[in-house]
Design a protein around this motif. Structure first.
Motif, PDB file in Angstrom:
ATOM      1  N   GLN A  13       8.935   7.583   4.879  1.00 14.82           N
ATOM      2  CA  GLN A  13       7.925   8.161   4.004  1.00 14.82           C
ATOM      3  C   GLN A  13       6.721   8.649   4.818  1.00 14.82           C
ATOM      4  N   PRO A  14       5.977   9.617   4.271  1.00 11.30           N
ATOM      5  CA  PRO A  14       4.810  10.142   4.992  1.00 11.30           C
ATOM      6  C   PRO A  14       3.714   9.095   5.210  1.00 11.30           C
ATOM      7  N   ILE A  15       3.665   8.109   4.325  1.00  8.56           N
ATOM      8  CA  ILE A  15       2.710   7.002   4.450  1.00  8.56           C
ATOM      9  C   ILE A  15       3.481   5.700   4.254  1.00  8.56           C
ATOM     10  N   TYR A  16       3.234   4.745   5.113  1.00  8.91           N
ATOM     11  CA  TYR A  16       3.864   3.435   4.956  1.00  8.91           C
ATOM     12  C   TYR A  16       3.221   2.735   3.758  1.00  8.91           C
ATOM     13  N   TYR A  17       3.998   2.581   2.711  1.00 13.81           N
ATOM     14  CA  TYR A  17       3.481   1.961   1.486  1.00 13.81           C
ATOM     15  C   TYR A  17       4.282   0.693   1.210  1.00 13.81           C
ATOM     16  N   SER A  18       3.611  -0.428   1.112  1.00 15.11           N
ATOM     17  CA  SER A  18       4.270  -1.715   0.892  1.00 15.11           C
ATOM     18  C   SER A  18       4.171  -2.135  -0.571  1.00 15.11           C
ATOM     19  N   HIS A  19       5.314  -2.128  -1.267  1.00 13.60           N
ATOM     20  CA  HIS A  19       5.326  -2.661  -2.629  1.00 13.60           C
ATOM     21  C   HIS A  19       5.079  -4.163  -2.616  1.00 13.60           C
ATOM     22  N   LYS A  20       5.463  -4.813  -1.532  1.00 13.40           N
ATOM     23  CA  LYS A  20       5.255  -6.263  -1.427  1.00 13.40           C
ATOM     24  C   LYS A  20       3.760  -6.582  -1.483  1.00 13.40           C
TER      25      LYS A  20
ATOM     26  N   GLU B 262      -2.627   3.955   8.128  1.00 12.31           N
ATOM     27  CA  GLU B 262      -1.918   4.484   6.961  1.00 12.31           C
ATOM     28  C   GLU B 262      -2.897   4.819   5.845  1.00 12.31           C
ATOM     29  N   ILE B 263      -3.937   4.007   5.683  1.00  5.33           N
ATOM     30  CA  ILE B 263      -4.972   4.310   4.689  1.00  5.33           C
ATOM     31  C   ILE B 263      -5.699   5.597   5.074  1.00  5.33           C
TER      32      ILE B 263
END
Length: 278
Positions: free
Chosen positions: A78-85, A145-146
Protein backbone atom coordinates in the motif's frame (compact mmCIF):
# COMPACT_ATOMS: atom_id res chain seq x y z
CA UNK A 1 -4.75 -38.30 -8.78
CA UNK A 2 -1.49 -39.48 -7.21
CA UNK A 3 -3.01 -42.81 -6.14
CA UNK A 4 -4.34 -43.41 -9.67
CA UNK A 5 -0.88 -42.73 -11.09
CA UNK A 6 0.76 -45.19 -8.67
CA UNK A 7 -1.84 -47.87 -9.44
CA UNK A 8 -1.30 -47.41 -13.17
CA UNK A 9 2.47 -47.78 -12.81
CA UNK A 10 2.00 -50.94 -10.74
CA UNK A 11 -0.37 -52.33 -13.41
CA UNK A 12 2.19 -51.66 -16.16
CA UNK A 13 4.94 -53.37 -14.15
CA UNK A 14 2.75 -56.43 -13.51
CA UNK A 15 1.85 -56.64 -17.19
CA UNK A 16 5.51 -56.53 -18.14
CA UNK A 17 6.37 -59.21 -15.53
CA UNK A 18 3.56 -61.40 -16.80
CA UNK A 19 4.82 -61.02 -20.38
CA UNK A 20 8.37 -61.96 -19.39
CA UNK A 21 7.19 -65.02 -17.43
CA UNK A 22 5.10 -66.21 -20.35
CA UNK A 23 8.08 -65.78 -22.67
CA UNK A 24 10.28 -67.87 -20.35
CA UNK A 25 7.57 -70.53 -20.15
CA UNK A 26 7.20 -70.70 -23.93
CA UNK A 27 10.97 -70.88 -24.42
CA UNK A 28 11.28 -73.79 -21.98
CA UNK A 29 8.53 -75.69 -23.82
CA UNK A 30 9.97 -74.89 -27.25
CA UNK A 31 6.97 -72.86 -28.33
CA UNK A 32 7.86 -70.36 -31.03
CA UNK A 33 6.61 -66.85 -30.44
CA UNK A 34 6.60 -63.85 -32.76
CA UNK A 35 9.11 -61.09 -32.05
CA UNK A 36 7.84 -58.92 -29.18
CA UNK A 37 6.51 -55.51 -30.11
CA UNK A 38 8.62 -52.67 -28.65
CA UNK A 39 7.02 -50.83 -25.75
CA UNK A 40 6.65 -47.57 -27.65
CA UNK A 41 4.81 -49.38 -30.49
CA UNK A 42 2.53 -51.50 -28.33
CA UNK A 43 -1.00 -50.24 -28.93
CA UNK A 44 -2.25 -51.46 -25.56
CA UNK A 45 0.45 -49.58 -23.70
CA UNK A 46 -0.03 -46.50 -25.84
CA UNK A 47 -3.82 -46.54 -25.20
CA UNK A 48 -3.35 -47.01 -21.44
CA UNK A 49 -0.78 -44.25 -21.25
CA UNK A 50 -3.02 -41.88 -23.22
CA UNK A 51 -6.00 -42.58 -20.96
CA UNK A 52 -3.85 -42.13 -17.87
CA UNK A 53 -2.43 -38.88 -19.18
CA UNK A 54 -5.92 -37.62 -20.01
CA UNK A 55 -7.31 -38.46 -16.56
CA UNK A 56 -4.38 -37.15 -14.51
CA UNK A 57 -3.87 -34.12 -16.74
CA UNK A 58 -7.59 -33.31 -16.70
CA UNK A 59 -7.66 -33.54 -12.92
CA UNK A 60 -4.81 -31.08 -12.41
CA UNK A 61 -6.01 -28.72 -15.16
CA UNK A 62 -9.49 -28.67 -13.61
CA UNK A 63 -8.09 -28.15 -10.14
CA UNK A 64 -5.93 -25.28 -11.36
CA UNK A 65 -8.78 -23.70 -13.36
CA UNK A 66 -11.05 -23.68 -10.30
CA UNK A 67 -8.51 -21.52 -8.50
CA UNK A 68 -8.26 -18.91 -11.27
CA UNK A 69 -9.19 -15.49 -9.97
CA UNK A 70 -9.16 -16.51 -6.33
CA UNK A 71 -6.85 -14.25 -4.40
CA UNK A 72 -6.81 -15.72 -0.91
CA UNK A 73 -3.89 -14.27 1.12
CA UNK A 74 -3.48 -11.49 -1.46
CA UNK A 75 -1.61 -8.63 0.22
CA UNK A 76 -0.51 -5.80 -2.07
CA UNK A 77 1.92 -3.12 -0.96
CA UNK A 78 0.00 0.00 0.00
CA UNK A 79 1.10 3.62 -0.53
CA UNK A 80 0.94 4.17 3.24
CA UNK A 81 1.60 1.56 5.90
CA UNK A 82 -1.72 1.41 7.72
CA UNK A 83 -2.12 -0.88 10.74
CA UNK A 84 -5.64 -2.09 11.47
CA UNK A 85 -4.20 -3.64 14.62
CA UNK A 86 -3.27 -0.19 15.95
CA UNK A 87 -6.42 1.60 14.81
CA UNK A 88 -9.23 -0.97 15.15
CA UNK A 89 -7.52 -3.22 17.69
CA UNK A 90 -5.54 -1.22 20.23
CA UNK A 91 -7.42 2.07 19.83
CA UNK A 92 -10.76 0.31 19.21
CA UNK A 93 -11.91 2.57 16.41
CA UNK A 94 -15.20 1.13 15.15
CA UNK A 95 -15.05 -0.33 11.64
CA UNK A 96 -18.01 1.83 10.62
CA UNK A 97 -16.16 5.04 11.40
CA UNK A 98 -13.99 4.51 8.33
CA UNK A 99 -16.24 2.11 6.40
CA UNK A 100 -19.63 3.59 7.28
CA UNK A 101 -21.38 2.52 4.09
CA UNK A 102 -20.71 -1.16 4.90
CA UNK A 103 -23.78 -1.02 7.16
CA UNK A 104 -26.02 1.13 4.98
CA UNK A 105 -24.91 0.51 1.39
CA UNK A 106 -23.71 -1.98 -1.18
CA UNK A 107 -20.01 -1.11 -0.94
CA UNK A 108 -17.90 -0.82 2.20
CA UNK A 109 -15.84 1.89 0.47
CA UNK A 110 -12.40 3.20 1.38
CA UNK A 111 -12.40 6.30 3.61
CA UNK A 112 -11.38 9.60 2.13
CA UNK A 113 -8.17 11.34 3.14
CA UNK A 114 -10.20 13.81 5.21
CA UNK A 115 -11.60 10.96 7.34
CA UNK A 116 -8.03 10.11 8.29
CA UNK A 117 -7.35 13.77 9.01
CA UNK A 118 -10.24 13.95 11.47
CA UNK A 119 -7.88 12.26 13.91
CA UNK A 120 -4.46 13.00 12.48
CA UNK A 121 -4.92 16.74 12.43
CA UNK A 122 -4.36 16.42 16.18
CA UNK A 123 -2.36 13.16 16.31
CA UNK A 124 0.81 14.16 14.52
CA UNK A 125 3.17 11.46 15.77
CA UNK A 126 3.24 7.79 16.77
CA UNK A 127 4.63 7.51 20.28
CA UNK A 128 2.95 5.04 22.65
CA UNK A 129 2.02 2.20 20.32
CA UNK A 130 3.91 -1.06 19.79
CA UNK A 131 6.77 -1.36 17.32
CA UNK A 132 5.45 -1.76 13.78
CA UNK A 133 6.96 -4.41 11.52
CA UNK A 134 6.22 -5.32 7.92
CA UNK A 135 5.76 -8.90 6.69
CA UNK A 136 9.53 -9.32 6.39
CA UNK A 137 10.16 -8.19 9.95
CA UNK A 138 11.55 -4.80 8.94
CA UNK A 139 10.65 -2.01 11.37
CA UNK A 140 8.34 0.68 10.03
CA UNK A 141 8.91 4.35 10.76
CA UNK A 142 5.34 5.24 11.72
CA UNK A 143 6.00 8.98 11.80
CA UNK A 144 7.25 8.82 8.22
CA UNK A 145 3.98 7.13 7.25
CA UNK A 146 1.98 9.89 8.93
CA UNK A 147 4.06 12.37 6.96
CA UNK A 148 2.94 10.63 3.76
CA UNK A 149 -0.67 11.17 4.83
CA UNK A 150 0.03 14.87 5.35
CA UNK A 151 1.54 15.06 1.88
CA UNK A 152 -1.65 13.69 0.31
CA UNK A 153 -3.80 15.93 2.51
CA UNK A 154 -1.70 19.04 1.84
CA UNK A 155 -1.43 19.51 5.58
CA UNK A 156 1.33 21.32 7.46
CA UNK A 157 1.39 20.20 11.14
CA UNK A 158 3.24 23.41 12.02
CA UNK A 159 0.35 25.47 10.71
CA UNK A 160 -2.79 23.34 11.23
CA UNK A 161 -5.29 26.19 11.01
CA UNK A 162 -4.22 27.07 7.47
CA UNK A 163 -5.19 23.63 6.12
CA UNK A 164 -7.79 23.58 3.35
CA UNK A 165 -9.57 20.16 3.33
CA UNK A 166 -10.98 20.78 -0.16
CA UNK A 167 -7.46 20.52 -1.61
CA UNK A 168 -6.71 17.12 -0.14
CA UNK A 169 -5.81 14.39 -2.66
CA UNK A 170 -7.13 10.83 -2.60
CA UNK A 171 -4.68 8.19 -1.39
CA UNK A 172 -4.23 5.56 -4.14
CA UNK A 173 -4.94 2.52 -1.98
CA UNK A 174 -4.62 -0.85 -3.66
CA UNK A 175 -7.91 -2.75 -3.59
CA UNK A 176 -7.67 -6.15 -1.90
CA UNK A 177 -11.16 -7.68 -1.93
CA UNK A 178 -12.76 -7.82 -5.36
CA UNK A 179 -15.54 -9.97 -6.87
CA UNK A 180 -16.18 -10.69 -10.58
CA UNK A 181 -18.48 -8.30 -12.45
CA UNK A 182 -21.19 -10.96 -12.78
CA UNK A 183 -21.51 -11.31 -9.00
CA UNK A 184 -23.84 -9.08 -6.97
CA UNK A 185 -22.89 -8.54 -3.34
CA UNK A 186 -24.45 -6.07 -0.94
CA UNK A 187 -22.67 -5.33 2.33
CA UNK A 188 -25.73 -3.96 4.12
CA UNK A 189 -27.73 -7.07 3.26
CA UNK A 190 -25.20 -9.09 5.24
CA UNK A 191 -24.14 -6.69 8.00
CA UNK A 192 -27.42 -4.91 8.74
CA UNK A 193 -30.06 -7.47 7.75
CA UNK A 194 -28.04 -10.61 8.45
CA UNK A 195 -26.00 -9.35 11.43
CA UNK A 196 -22.87 -10.85 9.89
CA UNK A 197 -19.70 -9.62 11.62
CA UNK A 198 -16.83 -8.13 9.60
CA UNK A 199 -14.48 -10.86 10.85
CA UNK A 200 -16.60 -13.59 9.27
CA UNK A 201 -15.38 -12.65 5.79
CA UNK A 202 -12.34 -10.48 6.50
CA UNK A 203 -10.71 -12.45 9.31
CA UNK A 204 -9.39 -11.03 12.58
CA UNK A 205 -8.89 -7.54 11.20
CA UNK A 206 -8.17 -6.10 14.65
CA UNK A 207 -5.04 -8.27 14.85
CA UNK A 208 -3.74 -7.48 11.34
CA UNK A 209 -1.08 -4.90 10.68
CA UNK A 210 -1.14 -5.11 6.91
CA UNK A 211 -4.50 -6.38 5.68
CA UNK A 212 -4.69 -9.38 3.36
CA UNK A 213 -7.57 -11.32 1.82
CA UNK A 214 -8.54 -13.79 4.51
CA UNK A 215 -11.26 -15.78 2.66
CA UNK A 216 -11.18 -17.18 -0.85
CA UNK A 217 -14.56 -15.51 -1.61
CA UNK A 218 -15.45 -18.24 -4.09
CA UNK A 219 -18.97 -19.31 -5.02
CA UNK A 220 -18.61 -22.52 -3.00
CA UNK A 221 -17.40 -20.58 0.02
CA UNK A 222 -20.44 -18.27 -0.10
CA UNK A 223 -22.90 -21.13 -0.72
CA UNK A 224 -21.56 -23.12 2.23
CA UNK A 225 -22.00 -20.08 4.46
CA UNK A 226 -25.61 -19.69 3.27
CA UNK A 227 -26.24 -23.36 4.04
CA UNK A 228 -24.86 -23.16 7.58
CA UNK A 229 -25.75 -19.66 8.79
CA UNK A 230 -28.90 -19.61 10.88
CA UNK A 231 -31.40 -16.78 10.59
CA UNK A 232 -32.07 -14.84 13.79
CA UNK A 233 -35.84 -14.46 13.58
CA UNK A 234 -37.66 -11.77 15.52
CA UNK A 235 -39.67 -13.06 18.47
CA UNK A 236 -42.66 -10.75 19.10
CA UNK A 237 -43.32 -12.18 22.53
CA UNK A 238 -39.75 -11.81 23.81
CA UNK A 239 -38.89 -8.77 21.71
CA UNK A 240 -35.61 -10.34 20.59
CA UNK A 241 -34.14 -11.17 17.20
CA UNK A 242 -33.91 -9.43 13.86
CA UNK A 243 -37.08 -7.61 12.73
CA UNK A 244 -35.91 -7.76 9.12
CA UNK A 245 -37.09 -11.39 8.96
CA UNK A 246 -40.54 -10.78 10.47
CA UNK A 247 -42.12 -11.19 7.00
CA UNK A 248 -41.41 -14.91 7.01
CA UNK A 249 -44.56 -15.78 8.94
CA UNK A 250 -44.58 -19.46 7.88
CA UNK A 251 -41.13 -20.09 9.33
CA UNK A 252 -42.11 -18.32 12.53
CA UNK A 253 -45.10 -20.61 12.92
CA UNK A 254 -43.07 -23.73 12.03
CA UNK A 255 -40.49 -22.92 14.69
CA UNK A 256 -43.19 -22.27 17.30
CA UNK A 257 -44.96 -25.54 16.48
CA UNK A 258 -41.71 -27.50 16.60
CA UNK A 259 -41.67 -28.47 12.91
CA UNK A 260 -38.32 -26.72 12.55
CA UNK A 261 -35.68 -25.94 15.15
CA UNK A 262 -33.86 -23.33 13.06
CA UNK A 263 -33.86 -21.66 9.65
CA UNK A 264 -30.77 -21.03 7.56
CA UNK A 265 -30.15 -18.52 4.78
CA UNK A 266 -30.66 -21.40 2.35
CA UNK A 267 -34.28 -21.78 3.50
CA UNK A 268 -35.16 -18.16 2.67
CA UNK A 269 -33.73 -18.32 -0.86
CA UNK A 270 -30.01 -17.97 -0.17
CA UNK A 271 -29.11 -20.58 -2.79
CA UNK A 272 -31.22 -19.15 -5.62
CA UNK A 273 -29.02 -18.22 -8.59
CA UNK A 274 -30.68 -14.86 -9.19
CA UNK A 275 -29.86 -13.71 -5.66
CA UNK A 276 -26.25 -13.13 -6.70
CA UNK A 277 -26.34 -13.36 -10.51
CA UNK A 278 -28.79 -11.15 -12.39
Amino acid sequence: GVISLIMAIIALILMQVNSNLKKLSDDSEGILRPEPVPFFKNKVYIAMFSILLFVVGGYYVGKGAIGLGRLKNYQPKQPIYYSHKVHAGINQINCLYCHGSAFEGKQANIPSTNICMNCHKAITSYEKGPKLLDENGVEINANAEIAKLYQYAGFDPKSPNSWDPSKAQSIPWERIHSLPDHVYFNHSQHTKAGNVQCQTCHGEITAMNEVYQFSELSMGWCVNCHRDTKVNFYDKEKGTGNKFYSIYEKFHNDIKSGKMDSVTVKDIGGLECQKCHY
